[in-house]
Write an enzyme that holds these catalytic residues in place. Structure first.
Site, short mmCIF file in Angstrom:
data_model
loop_
_atom_site.label_atom_id
_atom_site.label_comp_id
_atom_site.label_asym_id
_atom_site.label_seq_id
_atom_site.Cartn_x
_atom_site.Cartn_y
_atom_site.Cartn_z
N ALA A 210 -0.74 -4.19 4.55
CA ALA A 210 0.18 -3.97 3.44
C ALA A 210 1.61 -3.96 3.98
O ALA A 210 1.91 -3.23 4.93
CB ALA A 210 -0.13 -2.66 2.73
N ASP B 257 -3.03 3.37 15.54
CA ASP B 257 -3.25 4.40 14.53
C ASP B 257 -4.66 4.94 14.77
O ASP B 257 -5.22 4.77 15.86
CB ASP B 257 -3.08 3.80 13.12
CG ASP B 257 -2.75 4.85 12.07
OD1 ASP B 257 -3.58 5.76 11.88
OD2 ASP B 257 -1.69 4.77 11.44
N ALA C 132 5.01 -0.80 6.83
CA ALA C 132 3.77 -1.56 6.72
C ALA C 132 2.62 -0.69 7.20
O ALA C 132 2.84 0.34 7.86
CB ALA C 132 3.84 -2.85 7.54
N LYS C 133 1.41 -1.08 6.87
CA LYS C 133 0.21 -0.40 7.38
C LYS C 133 -0.96 -1.34 7.21
O LYS C 133 -0.99 -2.17 6.29
CB LYS C 133 -0.06 0.89 6.59
CG LYS C 133 -0.80 1.95 7.39
CD LYS C 133 0.11 2.60 8.42
CE LYS C 133 -0.55 3.79 9.08
NZ LYS C 133 0.39 4.51 9.95
N GLY C 134 -1.94 -1.20 8.08
CA GLY C 134 -3.11 -2.07 7.98
C GLY C 134 -4.29 -1.50 8.71
O GLY C 134 -4.22 -0.40 9.28
#
Length: 429
Positions: free
Chosen positions: A73, A159, A118-120
């Site tokens: 994202a 993460d 952002a993150k994924g």
């Protein structure tokens, strides 16, 4: 019977966990109401720019092929390239990634870093993978995302379920396809391949710095301060040990199996963190075993939830006896719990400030990679301290000026900067 069923369904709905996106959107709306900013900017910030969903086929060690789902994202890039972690966890969803990417946007703006959020991640239990399978999964995931990431476009980082080794594989896979070594495509790598010293410890270090400053703000000497830390992983252990070194008394810590408590204070260097010895906390013989729920309700000066999201909820916020909460994890406090803490007068210092040391040292790493010049650990720590104190003062000023909560104050700082950037760049076409 129908009435009873309806009542049961209503209770179940009320107890439904709040998603990261729902929490982030509610926090945005609350902060926006306190600022005179263009409503169109708020509308834009309520929606991600893009959400990528990819299939990640991976060959198992037994020769079978399994297809996993991956997400990335990308929320907002008005202030610079997208930035945010990649997690391997069975609970990864597109909505979670959107919410976490929004928090990254606020976090970067609070710290005044030239990044967006952002993150994924991949929907997988990393414990189910062998080392070779994890490497193959990572390399294929890097390939699937290759067209939407890059050192000036979107820079992933470790993460939950990923680490420095994962980032090294990811960087190598990207570099092989690009035909040149590009260390700046990810951060959180081992220093030997362009990583920064101090990156792994940085989120916990920043939590400790902010906890120290908020105690100073409320005239609480650290030598007279008791601390409970939920989650003795990378963030929690580093925060606890730093506060211990500065004179605070860390009386309780926990891992996924449970917690330990010693009212006289734990020797945090003697307790093994999750990274040092997984699930070792409850085996520590010199303290009383309690539950994670018990830890959250201990009578301490400072509570640091540093494990997972949604642990402080409407159900337990009224029973939390800590005088101050400093968020180490992302999104540990739900909107309903926040309202209860505000009503009770319990200060909650938000994650987008407290644990921002991770993205701050990631920024330092990115600069080192671009300039091909490594910093010493001493330089990194000095710069981190300076950046955290600057951000703390910005948030403290907003807190005092607006008579707001600490979370609102952090969002006010972030939204001002984001609104100014959006207004300066405009909307094209």
């Amino acid at each position: 019977m129908a009435a009873a069923t309806a009542e049961t369904d209503e209770r179940a709905e009320e107890e439904e966990p709040e998603s990261a996106r729902e929490t982030a959107e509610r926090q945005l709306e609350r902060a926006a109401a306190q600022l005179d900013i263009d409503r169109n900017v708020v509308t834009r910030l309520s929606n991600p720019t893009q959400v990528h969903r990819v299939s990640v086929p991976m060959e198992r060690d037994d020769g079978t092929v399994e297809v996993f789902t991956g997400y990335r994202a990308q929320h907002d890039s008005v202030r610079g390239p997208y930035k945010g972690g990649l997690r391997y966890h069975p609970g990864v969803t597109d909505e979670e990634c959107v919410g976490l990417s929004m928090w990254m946007t606020w976090k970067c703006a609070v710290m005044d870093l030239p990044f967006g959020g952002a993150k994924g991640g991949v929907v997988v239990d990393p414990k189910s993978l062998s080392g070779e399978e994890k490497e193959r999964l990572t390399r294929r995931f890097a390939q699937e995302l290759r067209t939407v990431i890059g050192p000036t476009r979107d820079i992933p980082a470790p993460d939950m379920g990923t680490d420095a080794e994962t980032m090294a594989w990811f960087m190598d896979a990207y570099s092989m396809q690009e035909g040149e070594t590009i260390p700046g495509v990810v951060t959180g790598k081992p220093p030997v391949v362009g990583g920064s010293y101090g990156r792994e410890e940085a989120p916990g270090q920043s939590v400790a710095i902010v906890a120290r400053e908020v105690c100073k703000y409320y005239d609480r000497p650290l030598a007279e301060t008791t601390v409970a830390v939920q989650g003795f992983g990378s963030v929690g252990a580093n925060a606890a040990r730093q506060l211990d070194d500065w004179g605070a008394s860390v009386v309780a810590v926990s891992d996924v199996n449970g917690a330990i408590h010693d009212p006289d204070g734990l020797d945090t260097d003697d307790v093994r963190s999750h990274e040092e010895q997984p699930e070792a906390v409850t085996g520590y013989p010199e303290a009383e075993a309690i539950t994670n729920a018990d830890l959250l309700e201990l009578d301490v000066d400072v509570l640091i939830p540093a494990a997972i999201g949604n642990v402080l909820t409407e159900a337990n916020a009224g029973d939390v006896r800590a005088d101050i909460v400093v968020e180490g994890a992302n999104g540990p406090t739900t909107t309903a719990a926040d309202a209860i803490f505000e009503e009770r007068g319990v200060p909650v210092v938000p994650d987008i400030l407290a644990n921002a040391g991770g993205v701050t040292v990631s920024y330092f790493e990115w600069l080192q990679d671009i300039n091909r010049r490594a910093w010493s650990l001493e330089e990194v720590n000095e710069e981190l301290e300076a950046e955290m104190l600057t951000a703390w003062e910005d948030v403290r000023a907003a807190f005092d000026d607006h008579d707001a909560t600490w979370r609102d104050a952090a969002y006010i700082v972030a939204l001002r900067r984001l609104a100014e950037a959006h207004e300066a760049r405009g909307l094209w076409p």
